[in-house]
Design an enzyme around this catalytic site. Structure first.
Site, PDB file in Angstrom:
ATOM      1  N   GLU A 273      -3.212   3.320  -3.714  1.00  0.00           N
ATOM      2  CA  GLU A 273      -1.801   2.905  -3.859  1.00  0.00           C
ATOM      3  C   GLU A 273      -1.008   3.180  -2.591  1.00  0.00           C
ATOM      4  O   GLU A 273      -0.009   3.901  -2.615  1.00  0.00           O
ATOM      5  CB  GLU A 273      -1.144   3.687  -5.008  1.00  0.00           C
ATOM      6  CG  GLU A 273      -1.772   3.529  -6.361  1.00  0.00           C
ATOM      7  CD  GLU A 273      -1.140   4.459  -7.408  1.00  0.00           C
ATOM      8  OE1 GLU A 273      -0.368   5.364  -7.033  1.00  0.00           O
ATOM      9  OE2 GLU A 273      -1.429   4.276  -8.590  1.00  0.00           O
ATOM     10  N   CYS A 344      31.849   8.357   6.360  1.00  0.00           N
ATOM     11  CA  CYS A 344      32.675   9.562   6.441  1.00  0.00           C
ATOM     12  C   CYS A 344      31.973  10.788   5.888  1.00  0.00           C
ATOM     13  O   CYS A 344      32.409  11.364   4.885  1.00  0.00           O
ATOM     14  CB  CYS A 344      33.968   9.332   5.675  1.00  0.00           C
ATOM     15  SG  CYS A 344      34.721   7.791   6.156  1.00  0.00           S
ATOM     16  N   TYR A 373      10.548   2.724   2.937  1.00  0.00           N
ATOM     17  CA  TYR A 373      11.626   3.562   2.400  1.00  0.00           C
ATOM     18  C   TYR A 373      12.902   3.437   3.244  1.00  0.00           C
ATOM     19  O   TYR A 373      13.628   4.400   3.434  1.00  0.00           O
ATOM     20  CB  TYR A 373      11.155   5.025   2.269  1.00  0.00           C
ATOM     21  CG  TYR A 373       9.866   5.139   1.478  1.00  0.00           C
ATOM     22  CD1 TYR A 373       9.857   4.856   0.121  1.00  0.00           C
ATOM     23  CD2 TYR A 373       8.659   5.486   2.084  1.00  0.00           C
ATOM     24  CE1 TYR A 373       8.682   4.918  -0.614  1.00  0.00           C
ATOM     25  CE2 TYR A 373       7.475   5.568   1.348  1.00  0.00           C
ATOM     26  CZ  TYR A 373       7.496   5.280   0.000  1.00  0.00           C
ATOM     27  OH  TYR A 373       6.334   5.342  -0.724  1.00  0.00           O
TER      28      TYR A 373
HETATM   29  N1  LLP Z   1       1.680   6.194  -5.726  1.00  0.00           N
HETATM   30  C1  LLP Z   1       2.581   7.001  -6.322  1.00  0.00           C
HETATM   31  C2  LLP Z   1       2.355   7.419  -7.713  1.00  0.00           C
HETATM   32  C3  LLP Z   1       3.716   7.444  -5.610  1.00  0.00           C
HETATM   33  O1  LLP Z   1       4.583   8.250  -6.190  1.00  0.00           O
HETATM   34  C4  LLP Z   1       3.904   7.022  -4.274  1.00  0.00           C
HETATM   35  C5  LLP Z   1       5.084   7.440  -3.504  1.00  0.00           C
HETATM   36  C6  LLP Z   1       2.948   6.155  -3.708  1.00  0.00           C
HETATM   37  C7  LLP Z   1       1.840   5.774  -4.459  1.00  0.00           C
HETATM   38  C8  LLP Z   1       3.065   5.645  -2.309  1.00  0.00           C
HETATM   39  O2  LLP Z   1       2.987   6.674  -1.384  1.00  0.00           O
HETATM   40  P1  LLP Z   1       2.932   6.366   0.193  1.00  0.00           P
HETATM   41  O3  LLP Z   1       1.617   5.714   0.474  1.00  0.00           O
HETATM   42  O4  LLP Z   1       4.055   5.469   0.514  1.00  0.00           O
HETATM   43  O5  LLP Z   1       3.063   7.687   0.814  1.00  0.00           O
HETATM   44  N2  LLP Z   1      11.144   8.084   0.045  1.00  0.00           N
HETATM   45  C9  LLP Z   1      10.181   8.996   0.654  1.00  0.00           C
HETATM   46  C10 LLP Z   1       8.779   8.742   0.132  1.00  0.00           C
HETATM   47  C11 LLP Z   1       8.673   8.829  -1.371  1.00  0.00           C
HETATM   48  C12 LLP Z   1       7.278   8.575  -1.891  1.00  0.00           C
HETATM   49  C13 LLP Z   1       7.265   8.507  -3.371  1.00  0.00           C
HETATM   50  N3  LLP Z   1       6.011   8.180  -3.963  1.00  0.00           N
HETATM   51  C14 LLP Z   1      10.266   8.861   2.156  1.00  0.00           C
HETATM   52  O6  LLP Z   1      11.093   8.088   2.663  1.00  0.00           O
HETATM   53  O7  LLP Z   1       9.545   9.547   2.896  1.00  0.00           O
END
Ligand code: LLP
Length: 420
Positions: A273, A344, A373
């Site tokens: 994922e 602000c 993100y």
């Molecule tokens: N699968 C699940 C169950 C997840 O919770 C997430 C991310 C992913 C896959 C994807 O993860 P990735 O490959 O993108 O690391 N907003 C934060 C990141 C939050 C990630 C949440 N879950 C940021 O800007 O760093």
């Protein structure tokens, strides 16, 4: 190799000069590269070739329909965490049988929608969720294909707000209770427990925590098979980090090799994922300098993007490389400056004392690694319209989400009769 490079002294996205996009759509704007998205997906597909593995793009990282479609065209599935994301994935052309639904708080309405769509798998994270899903599936006369997300109690070594695999986190079923919960799932009507899911966090730059989590998962798989539960699927989550600055995340061949060495002989289909690693470095945010302000002790570069457009710096202390769109000359005058937005709040700061070449009002700046993100976490705080999103392919670009007008923003609200 980056697709965001200087050509003739101007930063380009593939073959398009960024000022041309700024002229067409205004600033700030997000810009994604089709070639970079494609290359990132192909790296996954190539690394996992020969394994029974599916890449389900974590739509939360960037849910623009054109981005999802780009991956869908390459054969990707989708990992979604809401009915909205599921409908985006379907609308963008991801077949239902390649969609996985994750998340700790699915409503009954969302469960019903997922079962109606006939998606591949629902990843369940608690006993109350198992019970609710059992009821919903039974009432519809269907059987829900499920994996249970377990919490392996592994330290992902990442920022606290994006670590998910420690026992104090809200995610998954506690390791010590996993076997018992599978027993419960197997006994409930309307549920077909056939997988184990795990996701320990995001922006991981080391393979060791992944390995530790996956080894625990395999241990559980053997225990469950001994209990008579036929586990055929392993959902290994996302989380592979990208290079924002000096990080050196493991390459995909190493990651895929590790996955193969741990899961290769289990007769399981593996789901991955990834979110960030597919889109993060395929996008940038482009803004225009409004003013350069000399404060008492420091200088401020005030740009027209703000924390509502890109919240990662203030929320996670995240580093995004910032570069002028006009290429600096051979020996630029570099000086530290605070890069801030117009909102602000003091937290509306992208970088403190960042060494940057001198820039003046009206110049364009680009924030790198903003494909993941970024736009998805934006808001209209301060009644700032959402920044438009642009997709570049070769020498063509298309607005894939226009900037809403302020009129449209106001028109979306209603005045009660008794205030009219
Ligand atoms: N699968 C699940 C169950 C997840 O919770 C997430 C991310 C992913 C896959 C994807 O993860 P990735 O490959 O993108 O690391 N907003 C934060 C990141 C939050 C990630 C949440 N879950 C940021 O800007 O760093």
């Amino acid at each position: 190799m980056s697709v965001f490079t200087y050509r003739n002294g101007v930063l380009h996205a593939e073959d398009v000069a960024l000022p041309a996009i700024a002229d067409a759509v205004g600033t700030p704007f997000y810009c994604y590269s089709h070639a970079a998205l494609t290359a990132a997906y192909r790296s996954y597909a190539d690394a996992f070739e020969g394994q029974d593995a599916a890449v389900c793009y974590a739509v939360k990282a960037n849910s623009n329909l054109a981005v999802i479609r780009t991956f869908a065209d390459l054969g990707a599935g989708a990992d979604v965490v809401s009915e909205g994301e599921m409908r985006r994935a379907l609308a963008a052309g991801v077949p239902a049988e390649r969609i996985v639904f994750s998340g700790v708080g699915k409503t009954r309405g969302e469960m019903r929608a997922a079962l109606e769509a006939g998606i591949h798998q629902i990843n369940v994270e608690s006993v109350p969720e198992l019970e609710a899903l059992s009821e919903v599936a039974t009432s519809m006369g269907v059987e829900a294909p499920i994996a249970i997300r377990v919490n392996p109690d592994v330290d992902a070594g990442t920022h606290a707000k994006i670590a998910t695999g420690k026992k104090e986190n809200k995610f998954g079923i506690d390791w010590d209770h996993a076997r018992e919960v599978y027993g419960r799932a197997a006994a409930l009507p309307g549920l077909a427990p056939l997988g184990i899911a795990v996701h320990i966090g995001s922006q991981l730059t080391d393979l060791a925590p992944f390995r530790a989590a996956y080894e625990r998962v395999v241990e559980l798989l053997h225990a469950l098979r001994a209990d008579g539960i036929d586990i055929r699927r392993l959902d290994l989550g996302g989380g592979l980090g990208i290079r924002y600055r000096e990080e050196s995340p493991p390459d995909l061949t190493a990651y895929a090799g590790m996955v193969r060495s741990i899961t290769g002989n289990l007769g399981c289909r593996v789901t991955l994922e990834p979110g960030r690693s597919l889109v993060g470095n395929a996008g940038i945010l482009v803004a225009r300098v409004i003013f350069v302000k000399q404060g008492l002790h420091r200088r401020f570069l005030i740009v027209d993007a703000a924390m509502n457009d890109l919240i990662r710096p203030t929320l996670y202390d995240a580093y995004h490389a910032i570069v002028p769109v006009r290429e600096p000359g051979p020996n630029p005058d570099i000086a530290p400056i605070d890069v801030v937005g117009p909102v602000c709040e003091s937290g509306d700061t992208f970088a403190l004392q960042r060494p940057l070449p001198a820039m003046g009002a009206d110049e364009l700046v680009a924030f790198h690694s903003a494909g993941a993100y970024g736009a998805v976490m934006s808001s209209t705080y301060n009644t700032r319209p959402l920044a438009p999103e642009v997709l570049v392919r070769g020498d063509a670009f298309a607005v894939v989400r226009p900037r809403p007008s302020i009129e449209a923003m106001l028109a979306a609200e209603r005045m009660p009769d008794w205030l009219a």
